[in-house]
Scaffold this motif. Structure first.
Motif, PDB file in Angstrom:
ATOM      1  N   LEU A   1       0.794  -1.229   0.000  1.00 40.72           N
ATOM      2  CA  LEU A   1       0.000   0.000   0.000  1.00 40.72           C
ATOM      3  C   LEU A   1       0.827   1.279   0.000  1.00 40.72           C
ATOM      4  N   ASP A   2       2.090   1.201   0.404  1.00 38.24           N
ATOM      5  CA  ASP A   2       2.864   2.434   0.522  1.00 38.24           C
ATOM      6  C   ASP A   2       3.538   2.842  -0.789  1.00 38.24           C
ATOM      7  N   ILE A   3       3.463   1.991  -1.816  1.00 38.32           N
ATOM      8  CA  ILE A   3       3.968   2.324  -3.146  1.00 38.32           C
ATOM      9  C   ILE A   3       2.780   2.322  -4.102  1.00 38.32           C
ATOM     10  N   PRO A   4       2.555   3.376  -4.863  1.00 35.78           N
ATOM     11  CA  PRO A   4       1.417   3.401  -5.798  1.00 35.78           C
ATOM     12  C   PRO A   4       1.382   2.152  -6.683  1.00 35.78           C
ATOM     13  N   ALA A   5       0.177   1.617  -6.885  1.00 36.76           N
ATOM     14  CA  ALA A   5       0.010   0.354  -7.603  1.00 36.76           C
ATOM     15  C   ALA A   5       0.551   0.400  -9.023  1.00 36.76           C
ATOM     16  N   ASP A   6       0.562   1.595  -9.634  1.00 38.25           N
ATOM     17  CA  ASP A   6       1.017   1.694 -11.020  1.00 38.25           C
ATOM     18  C   ASP A   6       2.526   1.932 -11.142  1.00 38.25           C
ATOM     19  N   GLU A   7       3.219   1.980 -10.016  1.00 36.56           N
ATOM     20  CA  GLU A   7       4.662   2.145 -10.061  1.00 36.56           C
ATOM     21  C   GLU A   7       5.363   0.789 -10.111  1.00 36.56           C
ATOM     22  N   LYS A   8       6.483   0.741 -10.821  1.00 32.30           N
ATOM     23  CA  LYS A   8       7.223  -0.507 -10.996  1.00 32.30           C
ATOM     24  C   LYS A   8       7.629  -1.131  -9.665  1.00 32.30           C
ATOM     25  N   GLY A   9       7.969  -0.270  -8.706  1.00 32.97           N
ATOM     26  CA  GLY A   9       8.425  -0.758  -7.410  1.00 32.97           C
ATOM     27  C   GLY A   9       7.390  -1.576  -6.673  1.00 32.97           C
ATOM     28  N   ASN A  10       6.101  -1.291  -6.918  1.00 32.46           N
ATOM     29  CA  ASN A  10       5.029  -2.031  -6.263  1.00 32.46           C
ATOM     30  C   ASN A  10       5.068  -3.506  -6.663  1.00 32.46           C
ATOM     31  N   GLY A  11       5.026  -3.755  -7.951  1.00 30.37           N
ATOM     32  CA  GLY A  11       5.048  -5.136  -8.431  1.00 30.37           C
ATOM     33  C   GLY A  11       6.343  -5.847  -8.092  1.00 30.37           C
ATOM     34  N   LYS A  12       7.454  -5.099  -8.103  1.00 29.10           N
ATOM     35  CA  LYS A  12       8.745  -5.689  -7.775  1.00 29.10           C
ATOM     36  C   LYS A  12       8.777  -6.178  -6.334  1.00 29.10           C
ATOM     37  N   LEU A  13       8.233  -5.358  -5.410  1.00 29.83           N
ATOM     38  CA  LEU A  13       8.219  -5.747  -4.005  1.00 29.83           C
ATOM     39  C   LEU A  13       7.284  -6.931  -3.776  1.00 29.83           C
ATOM     40  N   ILE A  14       6.113  -6.909  -4.394  1.00 31.52           N
ATOM     41  CA  ILE A  14       5.182  -8.034  -4.250  1.00 31.52           C
ATOM     42  C   ILE A  14       5.841  -9.322  -4.743  1.00 31.52           C
ATOM     43  N   GLY A  15       6.513  -9.238  -5.889  1.00 33.22           N
ATOM     44  CA  GLY A  15       7.187 -10.408  -6.417  1.00 33.22           C
ATOM     45  C   GLY A  15       8.262 -10.935  -5.487  1.00 33.22           C
ATOM     46  N   HIS A  16       8.985 -10.014  -4.841  1.00 36.06           N
ATOM     47  CA  HIS A  16      10.034 -10.431  -3.916  1.00 36.06           C
ATOM     48  C   HIS A  16       9.441 -11.078  -2.668  1.00 36.06           C
ATOM     49  N   LEU A  17       8.357 -10.502  -2.143  1.00 38.36           N
ATOM     50  CA  LEU A  17       7.705 -11.082  -0.972  1.00 38.36           C
ATOM     51  C   LEU A  17       7.151 -12.473  -1.271  1.00 38.36           C
ATOM     52  N   ALA A  18       6.707 -12.679  -2.506  1.00 38.27           N
ATOM     53  CA  ALA A  18       6.151 -13.976  -2.901  1.00 38.27           C
ATOM     54  C   ALA A  18       7.230 -15.003  -3.209  1.00 38.27           C
ATOM     55  N   SER A  19       8.479 -14.551  -3.357  1.00 35.66           N
ATOM     56  CA  SER A  19       9.570 -15.438  -3.754  1.00 35.66           C
ATOM     57  C   SER A  19      10.059 -16.286  -2.584  1.00 35.66           C
ATOM     58  N   ALA A  20      10.999 -17.179  -2.897  1.00 34.26           N
ATOM     59  CA  ALA A  20      11.565 -18.056  -1.872  1.00 34.26           C
ATOM     60  C   ALA A  20      12.351 -17.293  -0.813  1.00 34.26           C
ATOM     61  N   ASP A  21      12.745 -16.034  -1.090  1.00 32.10           N
ATOM     62  CA  ASP A  21      13.431 -15.225  -0.088  1.00 32.10           C
ATOM     63  C   ASP A  21      12.542 -14.957   1.120  1.00 32.10           C
ATOM     64  N   PHE A  22      11.234 -14.853   0.857  1.00 26.02           N
ATOM     65  CA  PHE A  22      10.300 -14.541   1.933  1.00 26.02           C
ATOM     66  C   PHE A  22       9.266 -15.653   2.128  1.00 26.02           C
ATOM     67  N   PHE A  23       8.101 -15.542   1.499  1.00 23.64           N
ATOM     68  CA  PHE A  23       7.005 -16.450   1.836  1.00 23.64           C
ATOM     69  C   PHE A  23       6.830 -17.621   0.879  1.00 23.64           C
ATOM     70  N   ASP A  24       7.629 -17.683  -0.183  1.00 25.19           N
ATOM     71  CA  ASP A  24       7.658 -18.837  -1.081  1.00 25.19           C
ATOM     72  C   ASP A  24       6.236 -19.292  -1.442  1.00 25.19           C
ATOM     73  N   VAL A  25       5.476 -18.366  -2.012  1.00 22.03           N
ATOM     74  CA  VAL A  25       4.056 -18.603  -2.282  1.00 22.03           C
ATOM     75  C   VAL A  25       3.835 -19.768  -3.243  1.00 22.03           C
ATOM     76  N   ALA A  26       4.778 -20.023  -4.120  1.00 19.58           N
ATOM     77  CA  ALA A  26       4.638 -21.142  -5.058  1.00 19.58           C
ATOM     78  C   ALA A  26       4.519 -22.474  -4.322  1.00 19.58           C
ATOM     79  N   ASN A  27       5.191 -22.594  -3.186  1.00 16.99           N
ATOM     80  CA  ASN A  27       5.156 -23.834  -2.408  1.00 16.99           C
ATOM     81  C   ASN A  27       4.253 -23.758  -1.185  1.00 16.99           C
ATOM     82  N   PHE A  28       3.968 -22.541  -0.734  1.00 17.13           N
ATOM     83  CA  PHE A  28       3.116 -22.360   0.445  1.00 17.13           C
ATOM     84  C   PHE A  28       2.048 -21.324   0.107  1.00 17.13           C
ATOM     85  N   ALA A  29       1.039 -21.761  -0.629  1.00 18.47           N
ATOM     86  CA  ALA A  29       0.011 -20.850  -1.153  1.00 18.47           C
ATOM     87  C   ALA A  29      -0.850 -20.231  -0.059  1.00 18.47           C
ATOM     88  N   THR A  30      -0.956 -20.910   1.076  1.00 17.58           N
ATOM     89  CA  THR A  30      -1.770 -20.380   2.169  1.00 17.58           C
ATOM     90  C   THR A  30      -0.990 -20.409   3.480  1.00 17.58           C
TER      91      THR A  30
END
Length: 212
Positions: free
Chosen positions: A94-123
């Motif tokens: 929420l702190d980065i405007p949705a249409d800015e590149k940084g928003n999607g980049k951060l979401i992608g990083h949080l979803a990656s294996a560095d953080f929550f590994d959403v591909a393997n832990f969907a919930t």
């Protein structure tokens, strides 16, 4: 003169506390074994939300995550149990405007294996195991599961019912992400990071509403 000195000491103490920004984390214990939770699916998912906040020396990021297939068990106006299934793929910044590149980049990083590994832990999930009323405030104990790791935590919360809708609201609580296997840039685990670390404590809060 003594009053002036006392005031200066108090001011210095407050300034130091603000500067260090010390946060208290919830205590984690071993998972509490419970019987299968009754799935009432009585939660208004569209109007329920989890808020999160992470920080590092250069600033903070915050956002939300949505729930799915969640239940609150209310008996005679009192909270007795429940379970929240958390859709990790729904994480928003929420702190980065949705249409800015940084928003999607951060979401992608949080979803990656560095953080929550959403591909393997969907919930993720929070399953209530005990509710106590202490000085008119609920102390809610439950099994929190993040990235496949489950720990028991206790958080302060309130419930209120209006027009047939019950709202469960937790206070903001701090969880040490390393307790759940999220170790990316943890200074506790890598002192060589110096000021390039990400704080281990994450702020989390719940607002969960039942269907009318």
């Amino acid at each position: 003169m003594k009053k002036v000195i006392v005031l200066l000491v108090v001011f210095a103490s407050v300034f130091t506390a603000c500067k260090t920004g010390k946060q208290e984390k919830v205590e984690v214990k071993e998972e509490v074994k419970v019987a299968e939770v009754v799935a009432l699916n009585n939660v208004d998912l569209a109007n329920s939300v989890i808020s999160w906040k992470g920080s590092k020396p250069t600033g903070t990021h915050n956002g939300t995550i949505q729930l799915k297939e969640s239940s609150l068990i209310i008996k005679e106006g009192a909270l007795t149990g429940g379970s929240f299934v958390i859709d990790m793929a729904s994480i928003k910044v929420l702190d980065i405007p949705a249409d800015e590149k940084g928003n999607g980049k951060l979401i992608g990083h949080l979803a990656s294996a560095d953080f929550f590994d959403v591909a393997n832990f969907a919930t993720s999930s929070f399953v209530i195991t005990k509710v106590e009323n202490v000085e008119n405030k609920l102390q809610v104990t439950g099994n929190l599961t993040l990235r496949g790791e489950t720990k028991s935590i206790t958080i302060p919360a309130t419930i209120a019912t209006e027009n047939g809708v019950t709202t469960f609201t937790s206070e903001t609580f701090n969880v040490d992400r390393t307790d759940f296997g999220v170790t990316y840039k943890s200074k506790k685990l890598d002192a060589a990071l110096k000021d390039k670390f990400i704080n281990d404590l994450m702020e989390i809060s719940f607002v969960v509403k039942t269907k009318a």
